[in-house]
Structures are given as C-alpha cells and as structure tokens.
Design a protein around this motif. Sequence first.
Motif, PDB file in Angstrom:
ATOM      1  N   LYS A 188      39.237  41.114 -27.233  1.00 59.08           N
ATOM      2  CA  LYS A 188      39.018  42.536 -27.582  1.00 59.08           C
ATOM      3  C   LYS A 188      38.040  43.245 -26.600  1.00 59.08           C
ATOM      4  O   LYS A 188      37.375  42.436 -25.610  1.00 59.08           O
ATOM      5  CB  LYS A 188      38.143  42.486 -28.895  1.00 59.08           C
ATOM      6  N   ARG A 189      37.943  44.373 -26.595  1.00 63.30           N
ATOM      7  CA  ARG A 189      37.310  45.264 -25.667  1.00 63.30           C
ATOM      8  C   ARG A 189      35.664  45.088 -25.925  1.00 63.30           C
ATOM      9  O   ARG A 189      35.335  44.862 -27.123  1.00 63.30           O
ATOM     10  CB  ARG A 189      37.307  46.566 -25.382  1.00 63.30           C
ATOM     11  N   ALA A 205      39.816  39.111 -35.345  1.00 58.27           N
ATOM     12  CA  ALA A 205      40.622  40.035 -34.648  1.00 58.27           C
ATOM     13  C   ALA A 205      40.875  41.440 -35.241  1.00 58.27           C
ATOM     14  O   ALA A 205      41.572  42.251 -34.310  1.00 58.27           O
ATOM     15  CB  ALA A 205      42.049  39.330 -34.804  1.00 58.27           C
ATOM     16  N   ARG A 206      40.450  41.636 -36.310  1.00 55.61           N
ATOM     17  CA  ARG A 206      40.581  42.839 -36.933  1.00 55.61           C
ATOM     18  C   ARG A 206      39.887  43.946 -36.192  1.00 55.61           C
ATOM     19  O   ARG A 206      39.895  45.287 -36.411  1.00 55.61           O
ATOM     20  CB  ARG A 206      40.392  43.040 -38.274  1.00 55.61           C
ATOM     21  N   CYS A 224      37.232  56.572 -34.509  1.00 58.93           N
ATOM     22  CA  CYS A 224      37.196  55.281 -34.766  1.00 58.93           C
ATOM     23  C   CYS A 224      36.363  55.051 -36.178  1.00 58.93           C
ATOM     24  O   CYS A 224      35.908  55.866 -36.531  1.00 58.93           O
ATOM     25  CB  CYS A 224      36.623  54.448 -33.773  1.00 58.93           C
ATOM     26  N   THR A 242      32.341  39.677 -34.059  1.00 62.69           N
ATOM     27  CA  THR A 242      32.573  39.421 -32.749  1.00 62.69           C
ATOM     28  C   THR A 242      33.993  38.617 -32.409  1.00 62.69           C
ATOM     29  O   THR A 242      34.604  38.650 -31.357  1.00 62.69           O
ATOM     30  CB  THR A 242      31.427  39.116 -31.679  1.00 62.69           C
ATOM     31  N   ALA A 291      33.951  36.504 -28.267  1.00 59.86           N
ATOM     32  CA  ALA A 291      34.893  37.835 -28.404  1.00 59.86           C
ATOM     33  C   ALA A 291      36.331  37.569 -27.383  1.00 59.86           C
ATOM     34  O   ALA A 291      37.435  38.001 -27.750  1.00 59.86           O
ATOM     35  CB  ALA A 291      34.336  39.174 -27.808  1.00 59.86           C
ATOM     36  N   ASP A 344      38.595  45.995 -33.060  1.00 59.76           N
ATOM     37  CA  ASP A 344      39.161  46.388 -31.729  1.00 59.76           C
ATOM     38  C   ASP A 344      38.007  46.408 -30.381  1.00 59.76           C
ATOM     39  O   ASP A 344      38.326  45.936 -29.316  1.00 59.76           O
ATOM     40  CB  ASP A 344      39.891  47.310 -31.987  1.00 59.76           C
ATOM     41  N   LEU A 345      36.961  46.828 -30.712  1.00 57.09           N
ATOM     42  CA  LEU A 345      35.810  46.769 -29.822  1.00 57.09           C
ATOM     43  C   LEU A 345      34.548  46.450 -30.319  1.00 57.09           C
ATOM     44  O   LEU A 345      34.238  46.724 -31.333  1.00 57.09           O
ATOM     45  CB  LEU A 345      35.953  48.289 -29.210  1.00 57.09           C
ATOM     46  N   ARG A 366      39.038  48.668 -41.227  1.00 52.86           N
ATOM     47  CA  ARG A 366      40.240  48.209 -40.822  1.00 52.86           C
ATOM     48  C   ARG A 366      41.168  49.439 -41.805  1.00 52.86           C
ATOM     49  O   ARG A 366      41.939  50.045 -41.072  1.00 52.86           O
ATOM     50  CB  ARG A 366      40.652  46.848 -40.998  1.00 52.86           C
ATOM     51  N   THR A 386      40.082  36.434 -28.940  1.00 53.23           N
ATOM     52  CA  THR A 386      40.621  38.009 -29.439  1.00 53.23           C
ATOM     53  C   THR A 386      40.922  38.848 -28.408  1.00 53.23           C
ATOM     54  O   THR A 386      41.684  39.997 -28.697  1.00 53.23           O
ATOM     55  CB  THR A 386      40.075  38.290 -30.733  1.00 53.23           C
TER      56      THR A 386
END
Length: 493
Positions: free
Chosen positions: A257-258, A231-232, A183, A228, A252, A234-235, A55, A255
């Motif tokens: 997330k994708r 929240a930090r 990323c 999974t 997942a 993203d995918l 992060r 949150t």
Amino acid sequence: MLDIVNKGALLYIGGEWVSGSGGTEAVINPANERVIGHAPLGSAADAEAAIAAAREAFDTGLWPRLPARERQAKMTAFLAAIERRKEEIIALTVAEAGAPQVLARFLHYETPMKHARATVELATRDPVTAHAPEVTPQADGTKTLGMALMVRQPIGVVGAITAYNFPFFLNLAKVIPSLAVGCTVVLKPSPYTPFAALLFGEIAEEVGLPPGVLNIVNGGAEVGERLTTDARVDLVTFTGSDVVGAKIQAQAAPTLKRVIMELGGKSALIVRPDADLRAAVACGLVNFTTQCGQGCGLLTRHIVHNSIRAQYVEALAAIARQVKVGDPADPATGMGPLIREAARTRTEQLVASAQDEGARLVAGGKRPSDLDKGFYFEPTLFDDVKNHFRIARQEVFGPVGVVIGYDDDDEAIGIANDSDYGLGGGVFSADAGKAYEMALRLHTGNVSINGGAGAMSSQAPFGGVRRSGYGLEYGLQGLNEFTYAKTVSFHGG
Ligand code: NAD
C-alpha cells in the motif's frame, strides 16, 4: 467539564457510536495529572469493523463519486461545524495536549483551520489534465495520433495514524484532504489525546456525512497494526516517530500500500556572524520551548559561529530562564508540561547523557521545584556540544536546545547535514543571497531564513527526507498524495 469528553466513551464506526472492545481508559491532563475523561479503547476487531465500513462507503457509496462542488459544500459545512466549537476545541487542546492558551489558539487551532479551508478550495480543481496530441510515425508510413488525459482519482480507503503533540492539527491535516478528494477514512489518534479525534465523529454526524465515510477508532499499536496490514486499506498516512514509522513501513510492505511518513527531526538553526543576534536568539528560544519542545520541525540544534557564540548563549540562556513554566490554562504561562511521565524521564536521561559526554549546561536541566503535579521540565540549554553527542543526534521531544560552534559556512553545512533526520532547518544572516545558497545545501524538507514561517503557508508542502520520512502534506502536492493518476487514452486514428 468539556462537552467533547462527556459524550460517553464510544468509538465512531460506520456512522454509529459503539463501545470499544478494549474497554475504556482514563485520559489525564498532563498539567495536573487529573482525569479529564474516559475514552473508548478499540481493538483489532474494531479496526476491522471500521475498515469494512470505510471500504463499503468507498466501493458502493456516493461519496467518491459526488461532483467535487457537492463534496466541497459538505466539507465547508464540516469546517463551519468545527468553527462553532472553536472555544471548546481550544480548551480541549489546553487540557488534553498541555498547550498554553496562546499556542492552542493560534498554532493548534487557527493555523490548521486556515490550511483546511485552502485544502477544501484546492480540491475543487479540475481533476482532468489534457495532454497535447502526439504524432508517432509508423513503419508503414502512416502516422498514429496519441491522445491521453490524466484523471486524478481518490486513492480509496485511508488509514490515518497520528501523534499526540498537535492532535487537532494533525487529525485535521489528514482527514480534510482525504475526504475532500473523495476518499474514506479510518482515523486512529494517539491514546494520549483521543478526544480531539472523537470530536470529528460528532461533526460528521452533525453535517450528515454518509455512514462509513469517516470512522474513528482510538487505541494503541494493535489498532494501528491492523490499519497498516489490512489489504482493504489503500493508503496509510502516518505522523509519529521514526521508530514506529519503520515498523509501519514493514507492516505495510506485504500489501504494497502507499504510505506517507511524517516523522521526527533534529533540525539545525545556523546562525552566521552577520546575523541579527536579537532576532536569532528569540527564534532560538521558540525552537526548543514551543509545545514544551514537542514539535517535529523545531530547530533544536543551534549551529552558531564561534565569533558570536558566547553572546548568543548568554542571551538565550537569560531569556530561557525567564520563560514562565506552569499551568497551560493560565494565560500568562509561556511553556506547559510534557505529555506524560515517560516523556519527562526520557528528557532527563538525555540531559544526563549530555552532561556525561561533556556538554555544558547553561540553563534549566531539571524539574521546576515549585510544581509538584504535572510533567513539567525547565527550558534547558547546553553549550559546548559536539555533533556526535547523543543530545545532538537523538530527538529529545522535550524542551532542550543545544549549541554547537563552527568557524566557516562549509563547516556549518557539514554539521547540519550530519544527522539521521532531514525535516527542518534555518539560517540567520544579514546576507539574504548567502542564506538562500546555504538553504539549498541543507539536506532537509524545509528551511526557514531569518525566522520565515513556511508552516503558515497553506500552499507550501511540508515533508522530510531520510529518517524524517517521505511524502508531503498541504498544498497541491499534499492533496495529490490522496489520489492516484489515471491515464485515459483515445484511439485517434
Ligand atoms: P509514536 O510514533 O510513538 O506514535 C504515533 C502513533 O503511532 C500513535 O497513534 C501510536 O499509537 C501509533 N502506533 C504505535 N505503534 C504502532 C504500530 N506498530 N503500528 C501502527 N501504529 C502504531 O509518536 P508519538 O510519540 O505519538 O509522537 C511523537 C513523534 O511524532 C515525534 O517523533 C515527532 O517528531 C513526530 N511528529 C512528526 C510530525 C511531522 O509532521 N513530521 C508532526 C508531529 C509529530
């Protein structure tokens, strides 16, 4: 002993080698059950530390903001550093995943490296797409000019979770596109095959990736769960079974997330009466013996026209019996072991269920009598299978093929599509147009006609439908999964 497994049992977090708080675990060679090394085991706390490092590297580091050409230069150096260790990686793939030599070299190593180079090249594309200006009449008679750009931006922190069957391949397929678009990553491999992943930490260090850009935490479900749910992240890009995939989707969800899901399969190979029978049989064999049947996209359900089924079964059983099963380190070996005893037990249970349900065993069906160490199982073929049998519905992930008869094309399509999965598919026919029409009717992410090898194309996206998952890998579509599209508009008057 390989260098890769000799480096000490340490995780790679925030650019440092650290002990796993779960201690260490012996990793065994499935071919002989001997320990090949001790791997660090991470816990939820290690996953948290890795997420925090990723992060920070994303939010405050240079990596996501580097010009694409500079990141490309780093990624090219990354791949060159891997290439310098090629022989070691191939030897590791043989020892850790039980891959026979030739397979380890070409499918486990050369193919993903080719895709990785193409991905790095693709990542230098212009991330900005300009849309044509658009005029919208207003109520007062004036006209508004709408002008917008779409900018592809890295999605953020990627949690990458992989399966054991093609460890180097799968890890590379997640790490390279993630890093190439900017990323940062936490990679969690299968604990059966940790060394192929930890190797990337050494490579990151060698080429000077900024700390936190790539983190590697070996471990089990606890580590995966943290990656999974946090929240930090993203995918999440996941390759594994549909059962764990469903858990991850639920984990997942809070949150939002994708998630990308590359899951299992029970793919169909349709053999039409006009097929080149020799070619179809050869393809049929490859599709249940490659990597001892531990391949997601393998075509293990052979749907064969009843007019040629007896010939097909006889020829396939004959060559299946000739496959040399044994030590994958021996270059003469055609098929190595399953990954662990549990995988062999599952295979045996499914073989027994097929016999109970009335399938006819025509080859294999048991452990080879001459191999008392290692998780070996004979190439196994069933005929007279009905599509509702467990052996036709469930992914075996062992060296088992099943043959189901049919009488016309519609029936073949119906049987092929009557599956919970939708990953691969194949049609063998002398009639190319007919085969193409049938390919379009298969409800599946990939179809091979007459043995075509889509997986060899670095531009072709790969993915499934239904319980085989969603989201794509490879090609531009695969690369875009690691980005989000941002529309930037201008006040045009
Ligand atoms: P698996 O689903 O058991 O495990 C996969 C990974 O998930 C491992 O790293 C495991 O530790 C982790 N995991 C387990 N529980 C978790 C949880 N609750 N949360 C987060 N992570 C968790 O799969 P496997 O047995 O290692 O691999 C075989 C499966 O993978 C087969 O079904 C095969 O078809 C599939 N596969 C799919 C593809 C594809 O591209 N579609 C490629 C290779 C393998």
